[in-house]
Motif scaffolding. Structure first.
Motif: not given
Length: 412
Positions: A306, A352-356, A344, A349, A312-313, A309-310
């Motif tokens: 989390t 939350n629309k994270y980038q891998q 992740i 992914i 990087i976003d 991912g957060t």
């Protein structure tokens, strides 16, 4: 071609055994063991199996980033020792030694956390190419002298100039003397950047956007072409929590857009705040660094995923920098392998629309981003590293382990 002797750290697990354990859901790579039955996803969901296979096969070529650069490394004992410490200063060092002892499984005297341990940890027991040696001030707590002065960091740099960069230090509340010291560090010591610490052993308060205490320091850096300012954020513990938050970064970054502001430790547990602030900022010169976060990767991979991912976003993949906080949690090899094998999960992914954390993103984080910020020529640096004595000694006599048992990182 001769056979290399076995290292004392060489793993007893074969490749097949590792993969079998992982396939069974027991996480053959011990640094990714499930630490809590309450986790929403099992630990094996956070393992990239292709990377795991490559680690098991010692496929160094495909895993090793173009340059592996550690932005946060330390020496916690200066030459000649420390004549006198305040209770807070002594407690600070004993806590760091205790943290290392809990990982390596044996007592660590404060005086052992010196340059010998630094060289062994970073360059003999890990594949790190370049290390930024962080100076440390807080002289009010350590007999009126910086705990680890920039001049001593520069002396250690001279022992392996292709390998070591120096982050200088000052205590902002020192006012004029801090400005004079920083000018000296830029002109004579040739520091590569500045490391600042919030109040802790020395309890005098200050902020990153403090026009009286810190802005004159930024002007010195600007004058001397030193563009990177790093600062301990998050992880209050030994520091005063009020000054470990990140709200003071945005204004400073806006007022000095030609400088870069790097929040260490991912500002954990305020990583989401940092990401949100950076995302809203009008300037894009706020970065973060991962030192000390390997514990989180081990103990709570969901939280680590989390956080990554957060961040990087909020900041961008090119704004995340690798650091380990060595020697506080032992030689960093296990952290490097752990991050290389970390992924992740698809569920996170998608939700939350994270980038891998792709190999390309990991390579950026593990070294390319730092190289860009500090103007390091990657090809030239790699050539210099691979031709030095430290590299040859490690390759000839100390092959790195496939896995490292870090069970002592369990939560107390």
């Amino acid at each position: 071609m001769g056979t290399r002797k076995e290292s004392r750290l060489e793993s007893k697990l074969s490749r097949r055994e590792m993969l079998k354990l992982t396939a069974a859901g027991a996480a053959g790579v011990t640094f990714l063991q499930n630490r809590s039955s309450a986790l929403p996803l099992a630990a094996e969901n956070f393992i990239d199996r292709l990377s795991l296979e490559r680690i098991a096969d010692r496929d160094v070529t495909s895993l090793k980033p173009p340059v592996l650069t550690d932005l946060q490394t330390h020496v916690w004992w200066r030459a000649g020792g420390i004549g006198k410490m305040t209770p807070r200063g002594e407690g600070f060092l004993k806590t760091l030694a205790g943290a290392r002892a809990s990982v390596v499984g044996k007592p660590v005297p404060i005086a052992d956390m010196g340059r010998v341990m630094f060289f062994d940890d970073i360059f003999m027991q890990s594949e790190t190419d370049i290390a930024f040696l962080n100076s440390f001030g807080m002289r009010a707590a350590f007999d009126g002298v910086d705990l680890f002065p920039p001049r001593e960091a520069a002396m250690i740099r001279s022992m392996a100039p292709a390998r070591i960069k120096v982050l200088g230090c000052v205590d902002p509340p020192d006012g004029k003397s801090a400005v004079e010291s920083l000018a000296y560090q830029c002109e004579t010591i040739k520091i590569d950047g500045l490391k600042l610490y919030p109040p802790g052993p020395d309890t005098r308060g200050w902020r990153m956007d403090d026009e009286k205490n810190t802005y004159p320091l930024y002007e010195v850096l600007r004058k001397h072409g030193v563009k990177n300012i790093t600062v301990h954020k998050g992880l209050p513990g030994l520091f005063l929590e009020e000054y470990c938050h990140t709200a003071d970064l945005t204004r400073a970054a806006a007022d000095f857009p030609d400088l870069n502001f790097i929040a260490f430790h991912c500002a954990y547990p305020w990583d989401a705040e940092l990401a949100e602030q950076a995302k809203k900022a009008k300037v894009k010169n706020i970065y973060t660094e991962t030192g000390g976060m390997a514990r989180l990767m081990v103990q709570d991979p969901t939280r680590f995923a989390t956080m990554m991912g957060t961040l990087i976003d909020g900041l961008g993949a090119d704004h995340i920098l690798w650091g380990t906080d060595t020697p506080v949690i032992g030689p960093p090899h296990w952290q490097i392998q752990g991050f290389q094998a970390f992924t992740i999960p698809d569920e996170m992914i998608e939700k939350n629309k994270y980038q891998q954390l792709t190999p390309e993103v990991k390579n950026k984080i593990l070294g390319e981003n730092v190289a860009g910020l500090f103007n390091i020529d990657v090809k030239a640096a790699k050539k210099a590293v691979e031709n030095d004595l430290l590299y040859k000694l490690r390759e000839d006599g100390n092959p790195l382990p496939v896995v490292v048992d870090i069970n002592k990182l369990k939560k107390s």
